[in-house]
Design an enzyme around this catalytic site. Structure first.
Site, PDB file in Angstrom:
ATOM      1  N   TYR A 235      41.438  34.620  50.960  1.00 30.48           N
ATOM      2  CA  TYR A 235      41.349  33.181  50.677  1.00 30.48           C
ATOM      3  C   TYR A 235      42.186  32.401  51.694  1.00 30.48           C
ATOM      4  O   TYR A 235      43.398  32.625  51.802  1.00 30.48           O
ATOM      5  CB  TYR A 235      41.842  32.973  49.240  1.00 30.48           C
ATOM      6  CG  TYR A 235      42.251  31.581  48.840  1.00 30.48           C
ATOM      7  CD1 TYR A 235      41.386  30.496  48.985  1.00 30.48           C
ATOM      8  CD2 TYR A 235      43.510  31.336  48.276  1.00 30.48           C
ATOM      9  CE1 TYR A 235      41.776  29.220  48.592  1.00 30.48           C
ATOM     10  CE2 TYR A 235      43.904  30.073  47.873  1.00 30.48           C
ATOM     11  CZ  TYR A 235      43.037  29.013  48.041  1.00 30.48           C
ATOM     12  OH  TYR A 235      43.422  27.766  47.653  1.00 30.48           O
TER      13      TYR A 235
ATOM     14  N   ASP B 281      46.062  38.540  42.034  1.00 28.53           N
ATOM     15  CA  ASP B 281      45.583  37.190  41.733  1.00 28.53           C
ATOM     16  C   ASP B 281      44.219  37.358  41.050  1.00 28.53           C
ATOM     17  O   ASP B 281      43.232  37.711  41.697  1.00 28.53           O
ATOM     18  CB  ASP B 281      45.483  36.398  43.039  1.00 28.53           C
ATOM     19  CG  ASP B 281      44.986  34.972  42.834  1.00 28.53           C
ATOM     20  OD1 ASP B 281      44.302  34.712  41.828  1.00 28.53           O
ATOM     21  OD2 ASP B 281      45.268  34.117  43.697  1.00 28.53           O
TER      22      ASP B 281
ATOM     23  N   ILE C 101      42.402  35.080  39.394  1.00 24.03           N
ATOM     24  CA  ILE C 101      41.884  33.738  39.092  1.00 24.03           C
ATOM     25  C   ILE C 101      40.380  33.749  38.804  1.00 24.03           C
ATOM     26  O   ILE C 101      39.875  32.901  38.085  1.00 24.03           O
ATOM     27  CB  ILE C 101      42.249  32.763  40.242  1.00 24.03           C
ATOM     28  CG1 ILE C 101      41.896  31.319  39.912  1.00 24.03           C
ATOM     29  CG2 ILE C 101      41.618  33.151  41.547  1.00 24.03           C
ATOM     30  CD1 ILE C 101      42.452  30.296  40.905  1.00 24.03           C
TER      31      ILE C 101
ATOM     32  N   LYS D 243      38.934  28.177  37.990  1.00 25.61           N
ATOM     33  CA  LYS D 243      37.619  28.755  38.299  1.00 25.61           C
ATOM     34  C   LYS D 243      36.848  29.117  37.029  1.00 25.61           C
ATOM     35  O   LYS D 243      35.706  28.733  36.858  1.00 25.61           O
ATOM     36  CB  LYS D 243      37.789  30.011  39.162  1.00 25.61           C
ATOM     37  CG  LYS D 243      38.731  29.836  40.331  1.00 25.61           C
ATOM     38  CD  LYS D 243      38.234  28.829  41.346  1.00 25.61           C
ATOM     39  CE  LYS D 243      39.262  28.595  42.442  1.00 25.61           C
ATOM     40  NZ  LYS D 243      38.840  27.632  43.442  1.00 25.61           N
TER      41      LYS D 243
END
Ligand SMILES: Cc1ncc(COP(=O)(O)O)c(C=O)c1O
Length: 467
Positions: A145, A230, A232, A271
């Site tokens: 990312y 992570d 998410i 998200k």
């Protein structure tokens, strides 16, 4: 005499990456079906707009929490006053339950180990502040990312060292890639403090496999370092294999408390619930010292009381969360399939994915040469001529040129359809131009087959500022 700090003047924020530049181009000329049908379609933003109707219908049926009310009484004053940085207990309870539900209730989370933050952005940075000194390093599998360059490094002074993953094995993490990254950090005299992975991956849209997760645990055990997962995108896993959280693997293995304490999860509602504007994120850690330090640091990025109050109520509604999670996944799957088949009809393939709000698209065959310069050249054509903002692999630190991240959940189905048509026409034109060079006689007949609007819009050979 310089009056600004080095931080304010330095260039390590990453804002000049093509990832953010694409957003700027989109802002100048955003697509709108009616007002600007020739504008740029934003496909570089991992937003989930597919299930707003479910959230809105819950709000319509539950007007009290959004209206600062409880049992018919206003609680405006209670919410408006100073809040404790530990977060509202009701919200933390609802968050940990929601996190368990997303993981099929195979793991449970203790609200005392949860720290609320203003999004995953803040959660990741806070963890860096807790786990590393300036000049120490975290290893990250590529592609990653693009925001991590800012979130992990900019204010903290921590360094990112890439773990180079390649298409040869669908970008999976291997023992040798981990070891090479570790050695390369050491060569640069950087002390490695941990590995950070995103599971499911942004930008790949794939989940980490159990063997990969075990490999990571073995690696961090042997090197005596941390692991941040992570997660998410954990609620966006829409097809098999199922999502496996690092916490599940840890639970099923026989690692010591010391290792447990070095594994930290990052989460957010940006998200899965599609609420990036609400700024709700979290750190989950087994290490009490990390939890205490991160809680104190969370003062710099708290989640507002009214947001916590509203979401505590929404996430405690189990009927709602159950329906939301499964319906949202169904819709994401449908969208992903629509993009994949559209690209396929343009002769473009994607990495096989099962999660996320994007596809990792293989356009290596459209490069004029196997180089990142050529990737940039293609990207500029796609932004300026085709009118699509997608993210080049180089902005995600991919080690192979020609891959692009294309988002599919931040627009209507009609807009996605137009984006696909634009790509198809672009590829067709590129192919035609290529054959024109070889067979000039076929020039006219091939041109006729192109749709009118794309010619008008995109293929006059000039960039938008020149038009
Ligand atoms: C992997 C990853 N981590 C963190 C973030 C930041 O999310 P938030 O909006 O919760 O700060 C993003 C956003 O795109 C992301 O993709």
């Amino acid at each position: 005499m310089k009056l600004l700090s080095r931080k304010a003047a330095c260039n390590s924020h990453g804002q000049d990456s093509s990832y953010f530049l694409g957003w700027q181009e989109y802002e100048k000329k955003p697509y709108d079906e009616v007002r600007n049908p020739t504008g740029i379609i934003q496909m570089g933003l991992a937003e989930n707009q597919l299930s707003f109707d479910l959230l809105e219908s819950w709000l319509a049926n539950n007007p009290e929490p959004a209206g600062f009310m409880r049992d018919g009484q206003s609680i405006f004053r209670e919410l408006a006053l100073f809040q404790d940085y530990h977060g509202l207990p009701a919200f933390k309870n609802a968050m940990v339950d929601f996190m368990s539900e997303i993981r099929g209730n195979k793991v449970s989370f203790d609200p005392k180990k949860l720290v609320l933050t203003a999004g995953a952005t803040s959660a990741n940075e806070t963890l860096m502040f807790c786990l590393a000194e300036p000049g120490e390093a975290f290893l990250l599998p590529t592609p990653y990312y693009p925001g991590f360059d800012r979130d992990l490094q900019w204010r903290t002074g921590v360094e990112i060292v890439p773990i180079h993953c390649t298409s040869a094995n669908s970008f999976q993490i291997t023992d040798s890639a981990l070891e090479e990254a570790y050695q390369s950090a050491q060569k640069r005299n950087l002390r490695v403090k941990g590995v950070l992975v995103t599971n499911p991956s942004n930008p790949l849209g794939t989940t980490l496999t159990r063997p990969e997760l075990n490999l990571l645990l073995t690696f961090i055990t042997s090197k005596n370092i941390h692991l941040i997962s992570d997660e998410i995108y954990s609620g966006t896993v829409f097809s098999s294999p199922d999502f496996v959280s690092i916490m599940e693997v840890l639970k099923d293995s026989s690692h010591s408390t010391e290792v447990w304490n070095r594994v930290h999860i990052v989460y957010s509602l940006s998200k899965d619930l599609g609420l990036p504007g609400f700024r709700v994120g979290a750190i989950y850690s087994n290490d009490d010292v990390v939890v205490a330090a991160a809680t104190k640091m969370s003062s710099f990025g708290l989640v507002s009381s009214q947001t916590q109050y509203l979401l505590a109520s929404m996430l405690s509604d189990k009927n709602f969360t159950k329906h939301y999670i499964s319906e949202n996944q169904k819709r994401l799957k449908k969208r992903q399939e629509m993009l994949i088949s559209g690209l396929q009809s343009a002769g473009i393939g994607c990495l096989k994915s099962n999660a996320g709000l994007f596809c990792w698209v293989d356009m290596r065959h459209l490069l004029s040469s196997k180089s990142f310069d050529s990737e940039m050249e293609l990207w500029k054509k796609i932004v300026y001529q085709v009118g699509l903002n997608i993210s080049p692999g180089s902005s995600c630190h991919c080690s192979e040129p020609g891959w692009f991240r294309v988002c599919f959940a931040n627009m209507s189905e009609d807009t996605l359809d137009i984006a696909i048509q634009r790509i198809k026409t672009f590829v067709q034109t590129t192919n035609n131009n290529h054959s024109q060079r070889i067979h000039p006689s076929v020039k006219k007949s091939k041109r006729k087959s192109l749709t009118k609007w794309v010619f008008r819009l995109s293929f006059d050979g000039r960039e938008p500022d020149e038009r």
